[in-house]
Scaffold this active site. Structure first.
Site, mmCIF file in Angstrom:
data_model
loop_
_atom_site.group_PDB
_atom_site.id
_atom_site.type_symbol
_atom_site.label_atom_id
_atom_site.label_comp_id
_atom_site.label_asym_id
_atom_site.label_seq_id
_atom_site.Cartn_x
_atom_site.Cartn_y
_atom_site.Cartn_z
ATOM 1 N N THR A 26 22.763 16.482 33.218
ATOM 2 C CA THR A 26 23.580 17.587 32.712
ATOM 3 C C THR A 26 24.005 18.570 33.797
ATOM 4 O OG1 THR A 26 21.571 18.837 32.151
ATOM 5 C CG2 THR A 26 22.538 17.465 30.417
ATOM 6 N N ASP A 27 23.282 18.610 34.928
ATOM 7 C CA ASP A 27 23.590 19.619 35.946
ATOM 8 C C ASP A 27 25.020 19.511 36.461
ATOM 9 O OD1 ASP A 27 21.018 20.468 35.673
ATOM 10 O OD2 ASP A 27 20.384 20.025 37.717
ATOM 11 N N THR A 42 18.259 13.519 33.186
ATOM 12 C CA THR A 42 17.095 13.782 32.344
ATOM 13 C C THR A 42 16.912 12.721 31.278
ATOM 14 O OG1 THR A 42 17.262 16.175 32.711
ATOM 15 C CG2 THR A 42 16.039 15.470 30.777
ATOM 16 N N SER A 85 21.635 14.471 38.569
ATOM 17 C CA SER A 85 23.019 14.718 39.001
ATOM 18 C C SER A 85 23.129 15.875 39.982
ATOM 19 C CB SER A 85 23.923 14.943 37.789
ATOM 20 O OG SER A 85 23.567 16.113 37.084
#
Length: 345
Positions: A87-88, A12, A54
């Site tokens: 962040t995933d 992101t 990710s």
């Protein structure tokens, strides 16, 4: 001259939206560094490693990031490394980096919850904070870290706990190691880290690790399907402190006998896995061969299991090291099958 290397992998923090509002990772390290809100006070070099969300990363992609970290640290003039990351799956790649990190210099993962073209984007500040941590002598010897929303976390045990909020990460069983604010790093806790694994020995060939979610009324079908698909390691995301049912416990015993390493985690947010109950509960699962993974939840338990299988191959050795690294101890005096009336819940 001392410097910090920033490895860009997408996410992101690098994402821009189209006219429909759908985002795709596009920006590289140069664009990210060009948006820093303050002078970092240290030379910073950017390197593009990947550029994707990710949620698309494979274990091979994560290994590529870890190799990039090692390459960056080959320069003795580097104070530390920052990895910008979606962040995933940040908790997985950061933990993989920590497992192999044998250098006292910090490796700091960061990212954003708002895209690069957002008016109130959080990426520039997070990146500036991460560079500050990477350049700080205070962070030496702490391993791989996650720096987000002003907090500094050890990679191990940290996970994404909010889908959208700027404070996306937490460590439910330990809390942050410290904070960064206005260019100052304050560390109050030091994580305990086991001996790093050998990155040169890490070979993903033939290694497949799956996560099987358990729920009330489930059977062993998903567990069996994972093994039939070629899994050499499986993480059970169990109920409570690590519970399932007799059908699952029976399948764990069969898979263990066949050489598949089964790790036991839980869907509960905090607390360790504990072998407390029979009738298909944690005590029976451990007696059947499942290895408790302490406070690691399924995503990081899978990373550890895959790393150990990639380094060692031998199921017995992997089980032994998995136990040593997570604090999971087998129940003594129990063999499968157990008396289902002995413990109930």
């Amino acid at each position: 001259m001392s410097k910090v290397i920033v490895l860009s992998t997408g996410g992101t923090i690098a994402t821009r939206r189209d006219v429909q509002g759908v985002g795709l990772a596009k920006d590289g390290a140069g664009e990210l560094l060009g948006r820093l809100p303050v002078d970092p006070g240290v030379e910073v070099d950017g390197v593009d490693v990947l550029c994707a969300g990710s949620y698309l990363f494979t274990p091979a992609d994560m290994r590529e990031v870890v190799l990039g970290v090692r390459d960056a640290l080959a320069d003795p003039g580097v104070l530390g490394v920052v990895v910008t990351h979606g962040t995933d799956a940040m908790e997985e790649t950061a933990y993989l980096a920590d497992l192999f990190h044998a250098d006292p210099r910090p490796v700091v993962f960061t990212g954003a919850q708002r895209p690069a073209d957002a008016v109130d984007g959080d990426g520039p500040r997070n990146l500036a904070d991460a560079i500050t941590v990477a350049a700080s002598g205070t962070a030496r010897g702490l391993g791989a870290l996650i720096c987000f929303d002003g907090r500094v976390y050890a990679a191990c045990g940290t996970r994404k706990t909010h889908t959208l909020a700027p404070a996306a990460f937490s460590a439910p069983d330990g809390g942050p190691l410290g904070r960064v604010r206005d260019g100052e790093v304050h560390i109050t806790l030091t994580p305990s880290r086991p001996k790093p694994l050998d990155l040169d020995a890490y070979d993903l060939g033939g290694v497949r690790t799956d996560v099987v979610a358990l729920y009330p009324g489930c059977d062993a079908g998903a567990l069996r399907a994972a093994a039939d698909a070629g899994a050499t390691g499986i993480v059970l995301e169990a109920l409570g402190a690590g519970n399932a049912n007799p059908a699952v416990a029976g399948e764990v015993a069969r898979l263990t006998e066949a050489g598949v390493v089964v790790a036991l985690s839980t869907r509960v947010d905090a607390g360790p896995v504990a072998a407390l109950y029979g009738n298909g509960g944690g005590a029976d699962l451990v007696a059947a061969g499942a290895v408790p993974t302490g406070i690691l939840r399924a995503p990081q338990a899978r990373v550890l299991l895959g790393a150990l299988l990639g380094c060692h191959r031998d199921p017995a050795r992997v089980r032994e090291e998995l136990t040593a690294r997570t604090g999971g101890a087998p129940v003594t005096g129990r063999t499968w099958p157990s008396d289902s009336t002995e413990r109930t819940k």
